[in-house]
Design an enzyme around this catalytic site. Structure first.
Site, PDB file in Angstrom:
ATOM      1  N   SER A  97       0.825  -1.209   0.000  1.00 51.58           N
ATOM      2  CA  SER A  97       0.000   0.000   0.000  1.00 51.58           C
ATOM      3  C   SER A  97       0.859   1.260   0.000  1.00 51.58           C
ATOM      4  O   SER A  97       1.972   1.273   0.551  1.00 51.58           O
ATOM      5  CB  SER A  97      -0.872  -0.032   1.265  1.00 51.58           C
ATOM      6  OG  SER A  97      -1.327   1.254   1.591  1.00 51.58           O
ATOM      7  N   TYR A 134      -2.409  -0.150  10.190  1.00 57.66           N
ATOM      8  CA  TYR A 134      -2.614  -0.750   8.860  1.00 57.66           C
ATOM      9  C   TYR A 134      -1.329  -0.662   8.039  1.00 57.66           C
ATOM     10  O   TYR A 134      -0.856  -1.657   7.469  1.00 57.66           O
ATOM     11  CB  TYR A 134      -3.762  -0.029   8.138  1.00 57.66           C
ATOM     12  CG  TYR A 134      -3.855  -0.359   6.658  1.00 57.66           C
ATOM     13  CD1 TYR A 134      -4.282  -1.611   6.227  1.00 57.66           C
ATOM     14  CD2 TYR A 134      -3.512   0.591   5.696  1.00 57.66           C
ATOM     15  CE1 TYR A 134      -4.356  -1.911   4.877  1.00 57.66           C
ATOM     16  CE2 TYR A 134      -3.583   0.296   4.341  1.00 57.66           C
ATOM     17  CZ  TYR A 134      -4.010  -0.957   3.943  1.00 57.66           C
ATOM     18  OH  TYR A 134      -4.081  -1.253   2.599  1.00 57.66           O
TER      19      TYR A 134
END
Ligand code: NAD
Length: 336
Positions: free
Chosen positions: A128, A153
């Site tokens: 990501s 995350y």
């Protein structure tokens, strides 16, 4: 032909990738735990897009279930693995970090172990843009990712890259991590801004605009993402000239270990993204300006030259057209 195993295949990106492979005649085994992070009916509707294909098989399974994963790999013997299952979302990770530990760390460890045991040809997995943390040097080149993620995350995605490196190095598993930059388009996620804004604007409700509208994102259209993933999956995962120059520690791995940005190369102000949506819906949004949320990055922008050099990746969709495609899908799917 050994099937491609796609984890998270009831998800936004997973469904689109499975569909493309099936249309090319590639057998796909898809797994997903169908969790309730967002509307499960949408996940089932995505699976309904895949079920008519003769070479598709769906297994409801949690990647954190080690014996279940091991049984599945032994039975399916996947040639390649596209690992997209994860607990996504920066903001949710602030309240529910445990879900990220289970799916993104334990689950990723299980994927690596099964790929090792069954000598998978290539593991392609989702990283990501969040791994760039508070980086302010724009656009982000792959080597700019610092070890100071600003959300749990992001930390799990960065950890995945580190874990993958050890499996490439120690056990010779070719791995490619793809750092996705804010993916949007038809069948998109209800927890993401475009979906939430569209739903609220059609209901005549106010939209919450974080970062006072000054956030910048490299919004990337789903078809461009799918095209990039397909090119990466098709490319033989062998060491080649592009390998060492791209590798952060040349010469330390026994198998190719790669990391690429996959973004749009066109950072866009959140307010311009909203303007594209207003135009697509022909509605002027009632906006509530709010400060940036904890864990959120101010700006993202992908330097995609490495992926372009490796597989010819060239994103093509302008945001205004992509947003219109999303709106057309939303209106027809929800009949609004
Ligand atoms: P998504 O939530 O739509 O898809 C993920 C799917 O994985 C879901 O269907 C979910 O049910 C499933 N899943 C979650 N935990 C699981 C588990 N433990 N076992 C089995 N299945 C599980 O998300 P997406 O947007 O399609 O994202 C796919 C991947 O890309 C994720 O890894 C995400 O972190 C990453 N990513 C996405 C974006 C984006 O903008 N969409 C950006 C950066 C990274």
């Amino acid at each position: 032909m050994n099937p491609v195993l796609i984890t998270g295949c009831a998800g936004f990106i997973g469904m689109h990738c499975a569909k493309r492979l099936l249309e090319q005649g590639v057998p796909v085994v898809g797994i997903d735990n169908l969790n309730h992070y967002y509307d499960v009916a949408l996940k089932h509707a995505r699976l309904d897009q895949l079920r008519p294909h003769a070479h598709f098989r769906f297994v409801e399974l949690d990647v954190a279930d080690r014996p279940g994963m091991e049984r599945l790999f032994a039975e399916v013997l996947p040639g390649k693995v596209l690992h997209l299952a994860a607990q996504a979302g920066v903001r949710y990770s602030i309240d529910q970090p445990d879900d990220y530990t289970d799916s993104n760390l334990l689950g990723f460890g299980n994927i690596l172990q099964s790929c090792r045991k069954h000598r998978v040809q290539h593991l392609v997995y989702a990283s990501s843009s969040s791994v760039y943390g508070g980086n302010t040097k724009m656009p982000f080149a792959e080597s700019d990712a610092v070890d100071h993620p600003i959300s749990y995350y992001a930390a799990t995605k960065k950890a995945n890259e580190l874990m993958a490196h050890t499996y490439s190095h120690l056990y010779g598993i070719p791995t490619t991590g793809l750092r996705f930059f804010t993916v949007y388009g038809p069948w998109g996620r209800p927890d993401m801004a475009l979906f939430k804004f569209t739903k609220a604007m059609l209901a005549g409700e106010t939209i919450d605009v974080y970062g006072e509208g000054k956030l910048v994102r490299d919004f990337t259209y789903i078809d461009d993402i799918v095209e990039g993933i397909m090119r990466v999956l098709d490319k033989p995962a062998t060491a080649d000239a592009g390998y060492d120059s791209q590798h952060p520690n040349p010469g330390t791995s026994t198998a190719p270990y790669r990391i690429f940005n996959i973004g749009n190369n066109s950072p866009t102000l959140l307010m311009d993204y909203i303007a594209a949506l207003e135009s697509a819906l022909d509605i002027t949004a009632d906006k509530r300006m709010l400060p940036i949320q904890p864990g959120d990055m101010h700006s993202t922008a992908a330097d995609t030259r490495a992926l372009q050099a490796w597989v010819g990746f060239a994103p093509a969709m302008p945001v205004s057209t992509g947003v219109q495609q999303f709106v057309d899908w939303y209106r027809s799917f929800y009949r609004v």
